[in-house]
Write a protein that holds these residues in place. Sequence first.
Motif, PDB file in Angstrom:
ATOM      1  N   ASP A 191       1.116  -1.139  -0.230  1.00  0.00           N
ATOM      2  CA  ASP A 191       0.652   0.077   0.178  1.00  0.00           C
ATOM      3  C   ASP A 191       0.971   1.146  -0.105  1.00  0.00           C
ATOM      4  O   ASP A 191       0.255   2.353   0.365  1.00  0.00           O
ATOM      5  N   PRO A 249      -8.716   4.973 -10.229  1.00  0.00           N
ATOM      6  CA  PRO A 249      -9.105   4.291  -9.393  1.00  0.00           C
ATOM      7  C   PRO A 249     -10.418   5.201  -8.806  1.00  0.00           C
ATOM      8  O   PRO A 249     -10.453   6.236  -9.396  1.00  0.00           O
ATOM      9  N   ASP A 251     -12.011   6.202  -6.188  1.00  0.00           N
ATOM     10  CA  ASP A 251     -11.317   7.655  -5.050  1.00  0.00           C
ATOM     11  C   ASP A 251     -10.814   8.481  -5.709  1.00  0.00           C
ATOM     12  O   ASP A 251     -10.217  10.167  -5.060  1.00  0.00           O
ATOM     13  N   SER A 283     -10.698   1.683 -11.532  1.00  0.00           N
ATOM     14  CA  SER A 283     -10.810   0.811 -10.745  1.00  0.00           C
ATOM     15  C   SER A 283     -11.136   0.728  -9.113  1.00  0.00           C
ATOM     16  O   SER A 283     -11.722   1.975  -8.710  1.00  0.00           O
ATOM     17  N   LYS A 284     -11.461  -0.392  -8.418  1.00  0.00           N
ATOM     18  CA  LYS A 284     -12.028  -0.055  -6.948  1.00  0.00           C
ATOM     19  C   LYS A 284     -13.019   0.861  -6.392  1.00  0.00           C
ATOM     20  O   LYS A 284     -13.218   1.485  -6.046  1.00  0.00           O
ATOM     21  N   SER A 285     -14.002   0.037  -7.737  1.00  0.00           N
ATOM     22  CA  SER A 285     -15.487   0.592  -7.745  1.00  0.00           C
ATOM     23  C   SER A 285     -15.952  -0.164  -6.933  1.00  0.00           C
ATOM     24  O   SER A 285     -17.275   0.053  -6.411  1.00  0.00           O
ATOM     25  N   ASP A 286     -15.782  -0.983  -6.006  1.00  0.00           N
ATOM     26  CA  ASP A 286     -16.587  -1.453  -4.810  1.00  0.00           C
ATOM     27  C   ASP A 286     -16.372  -0.961  -4.075  1.00  0.00           C
ATOM     28  O   ASP A 286     -17.234  -1.040  -3.112  1.00  0.00           O
ATOM     29  N   MET A 287     -15.635   0.038  -3.496  1.00  0.00           N
ATOM     30  CA  MET A 287     -16.397   1.483  -2.847  1.00  0.00           C
ATOM     31  C   MET A 287     -16.748   1.598  -3.219  1.00  0.00           C
ATOM     32  O   MET A 287     -18.032   2.952  -1.826  1.00  0.00           O
ATOM     33  N   LEU A 288     -17.809   2.071  -4.326  1.00  0.00           N
ATOM     34  CA  LEU A 288     -18.884   2.752  -4.636  1.00  0.00           C
ATOM     35  C   LEU A 288     -20.062   2.120  -4.613  1.00  0.00           C
ATOM     36  O   LEU A 288     -20.343   0.589  -5.189  1.00  0.00           O
ATOM     37  N   ASP A 289     -21.207   2.506  -3.734  1.00  0.00           N
ATOM     38  CA  ASP A 289     -22.662   2.364  -3.710  1.00  0.00           C
ATOM     39  C   ASP A 289     -23.272   2.331  -5.151  1.00  0.00           C
ATOM     40  O   ASP A 289     -23.099   3.281  -5.898  1.00  0.00           O
ATOM     41  N   LYS A 293     -22.210   5.454  -7.769  1.00  0.00           N
ATOM     42  CA  LYS A 293     -21.651   5.241  -9.304  1.00  0.00           C
ATOM     43  C   LYS A 293     -22.397   5.341 -10.415  1.00  0.00           C
ATOM     44  O   LYS A 293     -22.273   5.857 -11.197  1.00  0.00           O
ATOM     45  N   SER A 312     -13.695  -4.035  -9.989  1.00  0.00           N
ATOM     46  CA  SER A 312     -12.533  -4.149  -9.010  1.00  0.00           C
ATOM     47  C   SER A 312     -11.943  -5.324  -8.801  1.00  0.00           C
ATOM     48  O   SER A 312     -12.768  -6.639  -9.042  1.00  0.00           O
TER      49      SER A 312
END
Length: 332
Positions: A191, A249, A251, A283-289, A293, A312
């Motif tokens: 990270d 990403p 975010d 990427s990292k779109s699992d952080m979006l509801d 989205k 994701s």
Amino acid sequence: MTEGNFVDYVKVYVSSGNGGKGSAHLHREKYIAKGGPDGGDGGRGGHVIIRGNTNMWTLYHLKFKKHFRAGHGGHGGSSRSTGADGEDIYIDVPLGTVVRDTESNHILFEITEDQEEKIIAEGGKGGLGNWNFKTATNQTPRYAQPGLPLEEKHITLELKVLADVGLVGFPNAGKSTLLSVITSAKPKIADYEFTTLKPNLGIVEYRDFQTFVMADIPGIIEGASEGKGLGHYFLRHIERNSVLLFLIPADADNIKKQYDILLDELRRYNPEMLDKERLIAISKSDMLDDELKAELKKELDKELPIKYLFISSVAQQGMIPLKDALWNMLNA
């Protein structure tokens, strides 16, 4: 293969062999007092040959051996005996290797096929023996040719990774994670920025046992084309990719701005890169509801000039559509 063993830039010295001297021997035998000239030709000097090897993917084997000298040609002998040719020296390199003249920086050739051979230093031609110079008016020539001298060069070998898809993105955008999920490659993942210091390759398995190769390139930062960050060290590896997959990403402060910066760095390095097929993966779109989205999608539809997908790697969302899109672009 560890990161330290990935070598994509080496300078070496190569020297071919001298050609052998021709012989000025005169034939002598019992009861034959004046047998005439029978000196043989000298042998050819050995070549230094660059050869493509599909089993290699780094120039690490040349990191500690920097001098290559081929054998000299043998001298001609009596009874028209030709000297032995000098031993050829082969330098095996991975596919995608560019060979440059170190002094002029001029590209001499590129190796792109398995077992492709190119002579980088040609051996000297062997000299002719005296029997070649016999004429009606000069029946006993007592001279022969010397062999031609060797050829020596300082060359630079530069590897450009051969891959179908190149991952382009800022440091810590999730490129290595995507590569580890979509292929069987095991790149270093952490990270912090610049976790990836060398290109990583992975084979993506598609339907019906078909495959394509994806390359994870160290992250780009603004000013990379001028040498900031890892600079030119990694940008040349993107030149051979057929499709560029921009990973940004979800975010990010401004997805369109990040895409523009990345594209501008590629343009500054080599304008021809803009001719390649391009796809954006958020990427990292699992952080979006679903609501976020939908809102982001409405915004991106207006701003982004090319196709994009939400993915994701951690949640393994959107992997099949991503493979489909890349495969269609590669086979368009």
